[in-house]
Design a protein around this motif. Structure first.
Motif, short mmCIF file in Angstrom:
data_model
loop_
_atom_site.label_atom_id
_atom_site.label_comp_id
_atom_site.label_asym_id
_atom_site.label_seq_id
_atom_site.Cartn_x
_atom_site.Cartn_y
_atom_site.Cartn_z
N GLN A 157 0.86 -1.18 0.00
CA GLN A 157 0.00 0.00 0.00
C GLN A 157 0.90 1.24 0.00
O GLN A 157 1.91 1.27 0.70
CB GLN A 157 -0.91 0.01 1.23
CG GLN A 157 -1.80 1.24 1.34
CD GLN A 157 -2.66 1.20 2.59
OE1 GLN A 157 -3.01 0.13 3.07
NE2 GLN A 157 -2.97 2.37 3.14
N VAL A 158 0.53 2.24 -0.79
CA VAL A 158 1.32 3.46 -0.90
C VAL A 158 0.45 4.63 -0.46
O VAL A 158 -0.56 4.95 -1.11
CB VAL A 158 1.83 3.69 -2.33
CG1 VAL A 158 2.69 4.94 -2.40
CG2 VAL A 158 2.61 2.48 -2.82
N ASP A 159 0.82 5.27 0.65
CA ASP A 159 0.09 6.43 1.16
C ASP A 159 0.81 7.69 0.70
O ASP A 159 1.85 8.06 1.24
CB ASP A 159 0.02 6.38 2.69
CG ASP A 159 -0.87 7.47 3.27
OD1 ASP A 159 -1.32 8.34 2.50
OD2 ASP A 159 -1.09 7.47 4.49
N SER A 160 0.23 8.36 -0.30
CA SER A 160 0.85 9.56 -0.85
C SER A 160 0.20 10.84 -0.34
O SER A 160 0.46 11.92 -0.88
CB SER A 160 0.78 9.53 -2.39
OG SER A 160 -0.56 9.45 -2.82
N THR A 161 -0.63 10.73 0.72
CA THR A 161 -1.27 11.91 1.27
C THR A 161 -0.29 12.68 2.16
O THR A 161 0.82 12.24 2.43
CB THR A 161 -2.50 11.52 2.11
OG1 THR A 161 -2.07 10.77 3.28
CG2 THR A 161 -3.45 10.64 1.30
N THR A 162 -0.73 13.86 2.63
CA THR A 162 0.12 14.69 3.49
C THR A 162 -0.09 14.40 4.97
O THR A 162 0.57 15.00 5.81
CB THR A 162 -0.16 16.18 3.23
OG1 THR A 162 -1.56 16.45 3.44
CG2 THR A 162 0.20 16.54 1.79
N ARG A 163 -0.98 13.48 5.30
CA ARG A 163 -1.21 13.13 6.70
C ARG A 163 -0.32 11.97 7.09
O ARG A 163 0.11 11.17 6.25
CB ARG A 163 -2.68 12.75 6.93
CG ARG A 163 -3.09 11.48 6.19
CD ARG A 163 -4.46 11.00 6.57
NE ARG A 163 -4.85 9.80 5.82
CZ ARG A 163 -4.49 8.58 6.12
NH1 ARG A 163 -3.71 8.36 7.18
NH2 ARG A 163 -4.88 7.56 5.40
N LEU A 164 -0.05 11.84 8.40
CA LEU A 164 0.69 10.69 8.90
C LEU A 164 -0.14 9.42 8.70
O LEU A 164 -1.33 9.41 8.97
CB LEU A 164 1.03 10.86 10.38
CG LEU A 164 1.95 12.03 10.76
CD1 LEU A 164 2.13 12.08 12.27
CD2 LEU A 164 3.29 11.91 10.07
N THR A 165 0.48 8.39 8.22
CA THR A 165 -0.21 7.11 8.05
C THR A 165 -0.63 6.58 9.41
O THR A 165 0.17 6.53 10.35
CB THR A 165 0.71 6.09 7.34
OG1 THR A 165 1.09 6.63 6.07
CG2 THR A 165 0.01 4.77 7.14
N ALA A 166 -1.89 6.19 9.53
CA ALA A 166 -2.48 5.85 10.82
C ALA A 166 -2.34 4.36 11.17
O ALA A 166 -2.06 3.52 10.30
CB ALA A 166 -3.96 6.23 10.82
N ARG A 167 -2.57 4.08 12.44
CA ARG A 167 -2.53 2.69 12.93
C ARG A 167 -3.53 1.81 12.19
O ARG A 167 -3.23 0.66 11.87
CB ARG A 167 -2.81 2.69 14.43
CG ARG A 167 -3.02 1.29 15.01
CD ARG A 167 -3.17 1.32 16.50
NE ARG A 167 -3.52 0.01 17.04
CZ ARG A 167 -3.31 -0.37 18.29
NH1 ARG A 167 -2.75 0.46 19.14
NH2 ARG A 167 -3.66 -1.58 18.69
N ARG A 168 -4.70 2.36 11.90
CA ARG A 168 -5.72 1.57 11.21
C ARG A 168 -5.22 1.11 9.84
O ARG A 168 -5.54 -0.01 9.40
CB ARG A 168 -7.00 2.41 11.05
CG ARG A 168 -8.11 1.68 10.30
CD ARG A 168 -9.37 2.52 10.25
NE ARG A 168 -10.38 1.89 9.42
CZ ARG A 168 -11.18 0.91 9.83
NH1 ARG A 168 -11.08 0.45 11.05
NH2 ARG A 168 -12.09 0.40 9.02
N ASP A 169 -4.45 1.95 9.16
CA ASP A 169 -3.91 1.56 7.85
C ASP A 169 -2.99 0.35 7.99
O ASP A 169 -3.00 -0.56 7.15
CB ASP A 169 -3.13 2.73 7.23
CG ASP A 169 -4.02 3.91 6.90
OD1 ASP A 169 -5.13 3.69 6.38
OD2 ASP A 169 -3.62 5.05 7.17
N VAL A 170 -2.18 0.36 9.04
CA VAL A 170 -1.27 -0.77 9.30
C VAL A 170 -2.07 -2.03 9.56
O VAL A 170 -1.78 -3.11 9.00
CB VAL A 170 -0.34 -0.46 10.48
CG1 VAL A 170 0.48 -1.69 10.87
CG2 VAL A 170 0.58 0.71 10.15
N GLU A 171 -3.07 -1.93 10.42
CA GLU A 171 -3.86 -3.11 10.79
C GLU A 171 -4.65 -3.67 9.61
O GLU A 171 -4.74 -4.89 9.43
CB GLU A 171 -4.79 -2.75 11.94
CG GLU A 171 -4.05 -2.44 13.23
CD GLU A 171 -4.96 -1.97 14.35
OE1 GLU A 171 -4.58 -2.10 15.51
OE2 GLU A 171 -6.06 -1.45 14.04
N CYS A 172 -5.23 -2.77 8.78
CA CYS A 172 -6.01 -3.24 7.64
C CYS A 172 -5.11 -3.96 6.63
O CYS A 172 -5.47 -5.01 6.09
CB CYS A 172 -6.71 -2.06 6.97
SG CYS A 172 -8.10 -1.39 7.93
#
Length: 231
Positions: A157-172
């Motif tokens: 998964q590639v998060d190209s947004t300006t926000r910090l990648t969240a814990r939920r993203d890791v878990e999903c």
């Protein structure tokens, strides 16, 4: 090569840092010389000049541009690690190793400049290919699973947004990878929330931070291991 202690100015956490090693065209391993005792600087904005440093190969004396060393703190702050400036001149060694006999486990990684979210996915795909994954493919349209890249035994998964990648993203990502019996890898441009980094360590999910030059850097131990072993 020994690690150097780095203290995050944001959260005051001390952690060891080991500079990355790149293969010089002569075949010798080359690493940016970390400046001992110099405080790291938080990355608040990026520019081409700040993201590259000049490094001299100790074996052949060649000067090359390599990515500026960075470290992603668990608090989410991306730190730029100071490097000792190259002194002009100097003598060359009497012996230059033969490229045919010197060890070079991987060719130098050629980054792809990131200007759009699609560029970020392209850069991550190139990095996974460089690590040894074959037939890396990208989703034509991002599905609900938010999986951007697939390869044999891996999803990313590639998060190209300006926000910090969240814990939920890791878990999903971890759950999706677990159900598919593959390894899940995360790439982020902005870095990771503190609880996201801690959760990824517990789930053994490799986290990488990318700069705008398209050069991923490992942000946790599983990512360090993946960089060391490759596919």
């Amino acid at each position: 090569m020994e690690s150097v202690p780095v203290r995050c100015p944001a959260c005051r956490l001390d952690q060891p840092y080991l500079a990355p090693v790149y293969p010089c065209p002569c075949g010798s391993p080359t690493s940016p010389p970390i400046l001992p005792g110099a405080p790291p600087q938080p990355v608040t904005h990026r520019s081409w000049n700040d993201d590259w440093v000049t490094v001299r190969c100790l074996a052949c004396g060649r000067h090359d541009e390599w990515p500026q060393p960075e470290l992603c703190c668990p608090c989410g702050t991306v730190l730029r690690i100071p490097v000792r400036p190259v002194v002009p001149g100097g003598t060359l060694p009497s012996h230059i190793p033969s490229p045919r006999t010197a060890p070079a486990p991987r060719p130098p990684f050629r980054p792809t400049t990131i200007r759009t979210g699609r560029d970020a996915v392209t850069a991550a795909a190139a990095y996974l290919t460089w690590l040894g994954y074959r037939d890396v493919v990208r989703s034509a349209e991002r599905p609900s699973s938010r999986i951007d890249l697939r390869a044999a035994g891996l999803i990313a998964q590639v998060d190209s947004t300006t926000r910090l990648t969240a814990r939920r993203d890791v878990e999903c990502l971890w759950l999706y990878a677990l159900n598919s019996s593959v390894t899940g890898v995360l790439f982020s441009l902005a870095g990771y929330a503190p609880d996201a980094g801690a959760r990824a360590d517990g789930l053994r999910v490799p986290l990488f931070v990318m700069d705008l030059t398209g050069t991923p850097q490992p942000a946790n131990s599983p990512a360090d291991e993946l960089l060391s072993t490759g596919a």
